[in-house]
Design a protein around this motif. Sequence first.
Motif, PDB file in Angstrom:
ATOM      1  N   SER A 158      -8.360  -4.704  -2.733  1.00 29.29           N
ATOM      2  CA  SER A 158      -7.704  -3.452  -2.335  1.00 29.29           C
ATOM      3  C   SER A 158      -6.260  -3.659  -1.884  1.00 29.29           C
TER       4      SER A 158
ATOM      5  N   HIS B  59       0.841  -1.203   0.000  1.00 34.27           N
ATOM      6  CA  HIS B  59       0.000   0.000   0.000  1.00 34.27           C
ATOM      7  C   HIS B  59       0.872   1.246   0.000  1.00 34.27           C
ATOM      8  N   VAL B  60       0.447   2.242  -0.745  1.00 40.65           N
ATOM      9  CA  VAL B  60       1.150   3.519  -0.749  1.00 40.65           C
ATOM     10  C   VAL B  60       1.172   4.096   0.660  1.00 40.65           C
ATOM     11  N   ARG B  61       0.045   4.014   1.375  1.00 37.52           N
ATOM     12  CA  ARG B  61      -0.008   4.565   2.743  1.00 37.52           C
ATOM     13  C   ARG B  61       0.994   3.875   3.666  1.00 37.52           C
TER      14      ARG B  61
ATOM     15  N   GLU C 250       0.151   1.799  -8.424  1.00 34.43           N
ATOM     16  CA  GLU C 250       0.830   2.982  -7.898  1.00 34.43           C
ATOM     17  C   GLU C 250       2.270   2.767  -7.439  1.00 34.43           C
ATOM     18  N   LEU C 251       2.552   1.661  -6.799  1.00 39.00           N
ATOM     19  CA  LEU C 251       3.900   1.459  -6.261  1.00 39.00           C
ATOM     20  C   LEU C 251       4.992   1.467  -7.338  1.00 39.00           C
TER      21      LEU C 251
ATOM     22  N   ARG D 229      -4.274  -3.576  -5.368  1.00 38.41           N
ATOM     23  CA  ARG D 229      -4.394  -2.487  -6.349  1.00 38.41           C
ATOM     24  C   ARG D 229      -3.195  -1.558  -6.358  1.00 38.41           C
ATOM     25  N   ASP D 230      -2.713  -1.134  -5.188  1.00 42.11           N
ATOM     26  CA  ASP D 230      -1.556  -0.241  -5.140  1.00 42.11           C
ATOM     27  C   ASP D 230      -0.311  -0.924  -5.699  1.00 42.11           C
TER      28      ASP D 230
END
Length: 162
Positions: free
Chosen positions: A122, A72-74, A130-131, A125-126
Motif C-alpha cells: 500500500s 500517498h495521495v492523502r 495516482e501520484l 501503490r499511490d
Amino acid sequence: HTRCLSDWSSDGVLFRSVRKTATSRGVEHTRESLQAIGEELEAAGPAALCRAVLDDAGWNPGESAVVEGVRHVRVWERLRDVVAPQPTFLVYLDAPKELRRTRLEERGAREANYLETAESHSTERDVIAELPQLADLVLSTEGRSVPELVREIGAHPGLKRS
C-alpha cells in the motif's frame, strides 16, 4: 528562501521520518518493516506526519520547502493543507521498471519477484498509480544526474512561485 528538506542523496525526508520511528522502536530497517511503519503513520493521520516532518526540518510558515518522498495521495493533500497558503507543486520523478529493479538489486534484493512484491504494498501503490496523474511535472530519471533534474525543475515555468 527555499528550505530543502532532503539532500536527494538517499531516501526522501518523509521516508527518513519512517526510519527515525523504526529506530526509536528498535525495529530493523528492512523494506518490509519500513513499509509497515509508513503505512501505520499514514493511516494514523497524514496531517500529523506532515507537521512532524516539517517541524523536524525547522520549516516555518511563509518559507518555501522541497519535500521529497511523498508516497500517498492523502499525504500530498494534507501537506498542501499544512503549508497553505504557500503554493505547492508536485514533481514526480519516474524511474523505468528496469532501473528500479537494478537499484533494488544494488541494495541487496535477490528474489526474482522482489520488485513486484515491494510495489504491491500500500505504501507504493499511490506512487505508481495516482501520484503521476496529480503531478505538476513528470520527469524521467533514466540517464540523468540529480543536478540535471534539479536544474530542469527549477527552470520549469509552471513551478514558479507567484
